[in-house]
Scaffold this motif. Structure first.
Motif, mmCIF file in Angstrom:
data_model
loop_
_atom_site.group_PDB
_atom_site.id
_atom_site.type_symbol
_atom_site.label_atom_id
_atom_site.label_comp_id
_atom_site.label_asym_id
_atom_site.label_seq_id
_atom_site.Cartn_x
_atom_site.Cartn_y
_atom_site.Cartn_z
ATOM 1 N N ARG A 264 0.922 -1.426 0.137
ATOM 2 C CA ARG A 264 0.220 -0.585 0.064
ATOM 3 C C ARG A 264 0.970 1.374 0.224
ATOM 4 O O ARG A 264 1.893 1.369 0.540
ATOM 5 C CB ARG A 264 -1.093 0.071 1.178
ATOM 6 C CG ARG A 264 -1.915 -1.452 1.533
ATOM 7 C CD ARG A 264 -3.007 -0.838 1.997
ATOM 8 N NE ARG A 264 -2.364 -1.166 3.546
ATOM 9 C CZ ARG A 264 -2.451 -0.254 4.737
ATOM 10 N NH1 ARG A 264 -3.395 -0.269 5.133
ATOM 11 N NH2 ARG A 264 -1.729 -1.088 5.946
ATOM 12 N N ARG A 265 0.059 2.376 -0.811
ATOM 13 C CA ARG A 265 1.343 3.582 -0.969
ATOM 14 C C ARG A 265 0.456 4.202 0.194
ATOM 15 O O ARG A 265 -0.734 4.688 -0.082
ATOM 16 C CB ARG A 265 1.490 4.060 -2.265
ATOM 17 C CG ARG A 265 2.425 3.189 -3.196
ATOM 18 C CD ARG A 265 3.066 3.772 -4.083
ATOM 19 N NE ARG A 265 4.079 3.225 -4.472
ATOM 20 C CZ ARG A 265 5.242 3.370 -4.687
ATOM 21 N NH1 ARG A 265 5.776 3.978 -3.656
ATOM 22 N NH2 ARG A 265 6.346 2.252 -5.769
ATOM 23 N N MET A 266 0.661 5.573 0.921
ATOM 24 C CA MET A 266 0.460 6.388 1.648
ATOM 25 C C MET A 266 0.635 7.343 1.413
ATOM 26 O O MET A 266 2.578 7.341 2.082
ATOM 27 C CB MET A 266 0.135 5.564 3.025
ATOM 28 C CG MET A 266 0.536 5.014 3.791
ATOM 29 S SD MET A 266 -0.393 3.679 4.405
ATOM 30 C CE MET A 266 -0.431 2.429 3.922
ATOM 31 N N SER A 267 0.808 7.969 2.912
ATOM 32 C CA SER A 267 1.457 9.307 3.327
ATOM 33 C C SER A 267 2.002 8.380 4.595
ATOM 34 O O SER A 267 1.726 8.013 5.291
ATOM 35 C CB SER A 267 1.211 10.656 3.960
ATOM 36 O OG SER A 267 0.197 10.868 4.172
ATOM 37 N N GLU A 268 3.308 9.765 5.471
ATOM 38 C CA GLU A 268 3.919 9.554 6.342
ATOM 39 C C GLU A 268 2.645 9.757 7.454
ATOM 40 O O GLU A 268 2.253 8.359 8.151
ATOM 41 C CB GLU A 268 4.476 10.167 6.467
ATOM 42 C CG GLU A 268 5.903 10.722 6.111
ATOM 43 C CD GLU A 268 7.070 11.362 6.026
ATOM 44 O OE1 GLU A 268 7.410 10.998 6.777
ATOM 45 O OE2 GLU A 268 6.763 12.704 5.690
ATOM 46 N N LYS A 269 2.023 9.742 7.486
ATOM 47 C CA LYS A 269 0.847 10.472 8.085
ATOM 48 C C LYS A 269 -0.810 9.866 8.377
ATOM 49 O O LYS A 269 -1.016 9.104 9.453
ATOM 50 C CB LYS A 269 0.290 12.331 8.265
ATOM 51 C CG LYS A 269 -0.429 12.843 7.505
ATOM 52 C CD LYS A 269 -1.065 14.104 7.405
ATOM 53 C CE LYS A 269 -1.553 14.291 6.019
ATOM 54 N NZ LYS A 269 -1.410 15.997 6.278
ATOM 55 N N GLU A 270 -0.251 9.147 6.725
ATOM 56 C CA GLU A 270 -1.709 7.841 6.921
ATOM 57 C C GLU A 270 -1.391 6.486 7.602
ATOM 58 O O GLU A 270 -1.792 5.814 7.814
ATOM 59 C CB GLU A 270 -1.853 8.186 5.499
ATOM 60 C CG GLU A 270 -2.803 8.641 5.113
ATOM 61 C CD GLU A 270 -2.746 9.415 3.263
ATOM 62 O OE1 GLU A 270 -4.039 9.372 2.458
ATOM 63 O OE2 GLU A 270 -2.267 8.587 2.784
ATOM 64 N N LEU A 271 0.044 6.693 6.856
ATOM 65 C CA LEU A 271 1.223 5.670 7.730
ATOM 66 C C LEU A 271 1.212 5.194 9.446
ATOM 67 O O LEU A 271 0.865 4.254 9.968
ATOM 68 C CB LEU A 271 2.036 5.438 7.293
ATOM 69 C CG LEU A 271 3.624 4.110 7.924
ATOM 70 C CD1 LEU A 271 2.018 2.641 7.274
ATOM 71 C CD2 LEU A 271 4.610 4.164 7.634
ATOM 72 N N THR A 272 1.307 6.068 9.476
ATOM 73 C CA THR A 272 1.227 6.468 11.510
ATOM 74 C C THR A 272 -0.162 6.251 11.687
ATOM 75 O O THR A 272 -0.315 5.658 13.072
ATOM 76 C CB THR A 272 1.345 7.956 11.458
ATOM 77 O OG1 THR A 272 2.806 8.765 11.295
ATOM 78 C CG2 THR A 272 1.404 8.823 12.980
ATOM 79 N N ARG A 273 -1.412 6.304 11.117
ATOM 80 C CA ARG A 273 -2.604 5.841 11.738
ATOM 81 C C ARG A 273 -2.822 5.098 11.810
ATOM 82 O O ARG A 273 -3.364 4.192 12.256
ATOM 83 C CB ARG A 273 -3.559 6.726 10.341
ATOM 84 C CG ARG A 273 -3.497 8.892 11.275
ATOM 85 C CD ARG A 273 -5.417 9.532 10.303
ATOM 86 N NE ARG A 273 -5.077 9.207 9.261
ATOM 87 C CZ ARG A 273 -4.550 10.369 8.275
ATOM 88 N NH1 ARG A 273 -4.469 11.069 9.110
ATOM 89 N NH2 ARG A 273 -4.709 10.336 7.338
ATOM 90 N N ALA A 274 -2.400 4.315 10.083
ATOM 91 C CA ALA A 274 -2.787 3.150 9.568
ATOM 92 C C ALA A 274 -1.995 1.647 10.868
ATOM 93 O O ALA A 274 -2.025 0.774 11.810
ATOM 94 C CB ALA A 274 -1.779 2.946 8.728
ATOM 95 N N LEU A 275 -0.991 2.481 11.430
ATOM 96 C CA LEU A 275 0.052 1.754 12.847
ATOM 97 C C LEU A 275 0.020 1.803 13.776
ATOM 98 O O LEU A 275 -0.127 1.521 14.592
ATOM 99 C CB LEU A 275 1.327 2.100 12.373
ATOM 100 C CG LEU A 275 2.067 1.392 11.081
ATOM 101 C CD1 LEU A 275 3.220 1.492 11.001
ATOM 102 C CD2 LEU A 275 1.950 0.294 10.740
ATOM 103 N N LYS A 276 -1.402 3.095 14.088
ATOM 104 C CA LYS A 276 -1.643 3.382 15.243
ATOM 105 C C LYS A 276 -0.427 3.812 16.547
ATOM 106 O O LYS A 276 -0.573 3.430 17.813
ATOM 107 C CB LYS A 276 -2.968 2.126 16.084
ATOM 108 C CG LYS A 276 -3.777 1.386 15.151
ATOM 109 C CD LYS A 276 -5.105 0.704 15.759
ATOM 110 C CE LYS A 276 -6.118 0.481 14.975
ATOM 111 N NZ LYS A 276 -6.800 -0.480 16.038
#
Length: 309
Positions: free
Chosen positions: A100-112
């Protein structure tokens, strides 16, 4: 020198002019494509260490200025890991290990990721082998590096390994408090429930009682909770996957709504209690933003916001 925390520390509330955190020059500048990064690191006999941080974070500063200024820690980290820095508010595009591709802040949310610093360690295949939520002082950080690198703790759970590998001088018995309720635990009461997970010989637990629980603001907020003290090996702790002490898991209406897997300084502890007691979690899912807004409100009223005291 004081010993801070047993497990982790929480992100701080952003000050008006947050100071930039200086990242060591030996951290790698990459394309943030982690499937490829993991393969490249494996070819060098290394694993990935992903640092999630933010400017103005005093605990990130502690990591950089205390841990990463100690030669033994730096040499061990560089020997076993490729270190990559990520900004929890950043917009750079990343590719996670599942493609999956996403922004740093989206990855932050995805990884909680709720704490800074958070360190996530990936093995040669891109699987998460260890996660450090918050700041670990040098003796605990060194032990965590040994586990994450695969050098130590084979066949053990991370939390079990850390109990044996990072011994600390602390009280041999659980701390007592008048606000602690006796079991059985009732998760469906009229007020929110806080499950406090502690162990003997936990210096972070001792400091939580000596520092945080003695503050008038914290004591007043605790009156809004039914607080129970449990040990992680209790059946309830196992079902909740509580890995660190001290930890607090909050329930409202019988459902888990928030947790703290960290030792918090008093300001952050009060913020977490208020976040749940006020039911702010229902309208603001990001504790990061809630704690920032709380700090701003206090400053507007002329109150001093002491993040490290």
């Amino acid at each position: 020198m004081r010993t801070w925390l047993c497990a982790a520390l929480l992100v701080w509330a952003t000050q008006p002019l947050a100071q930039a955190i200086s990242i060591p020059a030996w951290f790698s500048e990459t394309l943030l494509e982690f499937p490829e990064e993991a393969r490249d690191a494996a070819r060098e006999g290394k694993r990935l260490m992903l640092y999630f941080g933010q400017d103005g974070c005093p605990y990130c500063k502690e990591l950089m200025q205390i841990n990463f200024t100690q030669r033994a820690i730096v040499e061990k980290t560089r020997r076993h890991f490729v270190a990559i820095a990520l900004n929890i508010w950043g917009d750079r595009e990343v590719q996670w290990t599942d493609g999956r591709r996403m922004s740093e802040k989206e990855l932050t949310r995805a990884l909680k990721v709720q704490y800074t610093p958070t360190l996530i360690f990936l093995d040669e295949k891109g699987a998460i082998v260890a996660r450090l939520d918050g700041y670990y002082p040098p003796h605990r950080f060194t032990a965590a590096l040994d586990f994450a690198s695969g050098v130590a703790g084979k066949g053990q759970r991370f939390e079990d390994y850390m109990k044996a590998a990072a011994k600390e001088s602390a009280r041999p018995k659980l701390n007592e408090q008048p606000f602690l309720r006796k079991p059985p635990v009732d998760l469906k009461g009229a007020i929110p429930v806080a499950l406090l997970f502690e162990t003997p010989y936990c210096s972070g637990c001792d400091e939580l009682h000596d520092e945080g629980f003695r503050r008038p603001e914290v004591r007043k907020l605790l009156e809004k909770f039914a607080v129970y003290q449990l040990t992680p090996d209790a059946g309830r702790a196992l079902s909740l996957r509580v890995a660190y002490t001290p930890s607090m898991v909050f329930f409202d209406g019988g459902k888990e709504v928030f947790r703290i897997e960290a030792y918090l300084r008093p300001f952050h502890l009060a913020s977490a209690l208020e976040y749940v007691a006020s039911r702010a979690y229902r309208t603001e899912p990001s504790f990061q933003r809630y704690i920032q807004a709380r700090a701003e409100r206090l400053r507007e009223r002329g109150a001093a916001v002491e993040l490290w005291r």
